[in-house]
Design an enzyme around this catalytic site. Sequence first.
Site, PDB file in Angstrom:
ATOM      1  N   CYS A 112       0.835  -1.202   0.000  1.00 14.75           N
ATOM      2  CA  CYS A 112       0.000   0.000   0.000  1.00 14.75           C
ATOM      3  C   CYS A 112       0.875   1.260   0.000  1.00 14.75           C
ATOM      4  CB  CYS A 112      -0.938  -0.027   1.208  1.00 14.75           C
ATOM      5  SG  CYS A 112      -2.184   1.263   1.211  1.00 14.75           S
ATOM      6  N   CYS A 113       1.895   1.287   0.887  1.00 16.18           N
ATOM      7  CA  CYS A 113       2.785   2.458   0.941  1.00 16.18           C
ATOM      8  C   CYS A 113       3.558   2.629  -0.374  1.00 16.18           C
ATOM      9  CB  CYS A 113       3.767   2.332   2.099  1.00 16.18           C
ATOM     10  SG  CYS A 113       3.069   2.688   3.728  1.00 16.18           S
ATOM     11  N   CYS A 195      -1.746   8.556   7.303  1.00 15.81           N
ATOM     12  CA  CYS A 195      -3.030   8.184   6.698  1.00 15.81           C
ATOM     13  C   CYS A 195      -4.022   7.760   7.789  1.00 15.81           C
ATOM     14  CB  CYS A 195      -2.830   7.018   5.740  1.00 15.81           C
ATOM     15  SG  CYS A 195      -1.845   7.423   4.288  1.00 15.81           S
ATOM     16  N   CYS A 198      -4.034   4.186   9.341  1.00 21.34           N
ATOM     17  CA  CYS A 198      -2.758   3.757   9.926  1.00 21.34           C
ATOM     18  C   CYS A 198      -2.256   4.688  11.018  1.00 21.34           C
ATOM     19  CB  CYS A 198      -1.699   3.665   8.823  1.00 21.34           C
ATOM     20  SG  CYS A 198      -2.144   2.490   7.538  1.00 21.34           S
ATOM     21  N   CYS A 223       7.746   4.185   5.844  1.00 19.54           N
ATOM     22  CA  CYS A 223       6.945   3.830   4.674  1.00 19.54           C
ATOM     23  C   CYS A 223       7.790   3.672   3.421  1.00 19.54           C
ATOM     24  CB  CYS A 223       5.856   4.865   4.456  1.00 19.54           C
ATOM     25  SG  CYS A 223       6.461   6.541   4.525  1.00 19.54           S
TER      26      CYS A 223
HETATM   27  S1  SF4 Z   1       0.239   4.715   5.638  1.00 22.25           S
HETATM   28 FE1  SF4 Z   1      -1.360   3.107   5.506  1.00 22.25          FE
HETATM   29  S2  SF4 Z   1      -2.964   3.867   4.115  1.00 22.25           S
HETATM   30 FE2  SF4 Z   1      -1.151   5.203   3.908  1.00 22.25          FE
HETATM   31  S3  SF4 Z   1      -0.079   4.365   2.167  1.00 22.25           S
HETATM   32 FE3  SF4 Z   1       0.838   3.376   3.955  1.00 22.25          FE
HETATM   33  S4  SF4 Z   1      -0.344   1.490   4.354  1.00 22.25           S
HETATM   34 FE4  SF4 Z   1      -1.500   2.759   2.856  1.00 22.25          FE
END
Ligand code: SF4
Length: 232
Positions: A112-113, A195, A198, A223
């Site tokens: 996701c990141c 985010c 998270c 991240c």
């Molecule tokens: S912080 Fe969470 S929602 Fe944001 S990009 Fe990373 S995994 Fe995805």
Amino acid sequence: MSATLPAACAHTVEILPRLLHAIRPPLALAFSYQTEDVAALHLLKQLGVDGVEIFTLNTGKLFPAIAGYHYEVEKFFGVKITPYHPDGAEEKELADLGEFGMRASLDNRHRCCEVRKVRPLARALSGKNAWLTGLRAAQAVTRQNLGVLEYDEKNHLIKINPLIAWSDADLAAYREKFSLPENPLYARGFKSIGCEPCTRPVRDGEDIRAGRWWWENPEHKECGLHLKKINN
Ligand code: SF4
């Protein structure tokens, strides 16, 4: 400007022009709605630094309150903060994660990141000669070995962390001295802004970044945006 600042802040005011003098524009400043980023932006404006694009990574998962704060910061400084978004097609590859699937495993979270942060960052930095961040060593164990000047191996760029030696108290004093706009999420107990799925508020006595990816071990809490130093 530096007369009544804490020593670490005054040192930054002194060395930042010299650091930037050695690097040709265009540069970029990463803005992630933290007090650190507002301080870094204020430093650049006070020092009259030109040729810096201020950008943010709009992951599509930010808190609703961020939109108003984005506008407030633009107005306060008279600047434009350029959003970089995830690629739509790549985002579809994350459909299996649903709303909270990034919490199910480190691999899911990194996927996701990668799509929502790391790749948009690469697009934001394309064509730049260096980038600046608001990173501080005091924020987390993952940041304690960072220096004011590093080489970002992933994006092949110089990275400058002007606030790296600032303590929590230094940052608070700087924000207060210049009445800088504060992200409304801090008043709700957040101490580091990320985010929405998270990030949670932090309890008294917890580390500043304890609310980021709180289900993971502290050494995993990055991240993928921040890599290795070459110089202090
Ligand atoms: S912080 Fe969470 S929602 Fe944001 S990009 Fe990373 S995994 Fe995805």
